[in-house]
Enzyme design. Structure first.
Site: not given
Length: 188
Positions: A61, A101-102
């Site tokens: 990120h 996922d995040s």
């Protein structure tokens, strides 16, 4: 979560090889040359390609996130696909993967990729770049509504093993920052 992710990755590994021949059964008689060429590339991979195994691993990120510490960087998962290499060493790829996922939800992704590679150096080391086009679905985007995407792709390949990556830009209303996503591939 881990059991769900493992099940999703196993489904991707088992289902992808079963779906690829179905994709290859398409008739490529389009009036637009670029459509016929794209169809022929996909069909060639489906019929003549070699199997691949994918292991996903890291989502960086980069910026735009107020506090990225709560986001999941360990994008564990896996998948399968097929690739076809042309006379110049460039590749067409069909793939399906599922990963965490995040937000630690399962994210499936499937599609087509095209990569151009330099001539191998040092016994098989080469760099590649290109694009992939496909669909994904996320829990935080309309609770798994399929979303089309086209993203850049890059690779460092040594013989049959590759480290691959893509860059996911910030999209207003969809995500808060840029992400670099990395995964590995082994060509059988």
């Amino acid at each position: 979560m881990k059991k769900t992710l493992v099940k999703a990755a196993v489904v991707a590994i088992v289902v992808a090889p079963a779906l690829i021949p179905k994709v290859g059964d398409a008739a490529c008689n389009y009036s637009w040359n670029w459509m016929a060429s794209a169809c022929e590339r996909v069909t060639r991979v489906a019929h003549d390609g070699t199997m691949d195994l994918y292991l996903t691993g890291y989502g960086w990120h980069i910026d735009g996130y107020d506090n990225a510490s709560h986001l999941n960087s360990n994008s564990w998962g896996g998948g399968a696909g097929k690739h076809w290499t042309d006379a110049n060493g460039n590749e067409d790829i069909l793939f399906a993967m599922a990963f965490s996922d995040s937000h630690k939800h399962v994210e499936p992704i499937a599609g087509y990729a095209r990569q151009w590679f330099n001539n191998p150096l040092l016994g098989g080391l080469s760099l590649g770049g290109g694009f992939f086009a496909g669909i994904t679905a996320r829990e935080d985007i309309a609770h798994y509504l399929p979303v089309p995407l086209v993203l850049p792709i890059g690779s460092v390949r040594y013989r049959q093993a590759s480290i691959m990556a893509t860059f996911i830009p910030r999209l207003p209303g969809a995500n808060k920052g840029d992400v670099a996503f990395f995964w590995g591939r082994y060509e059988f």
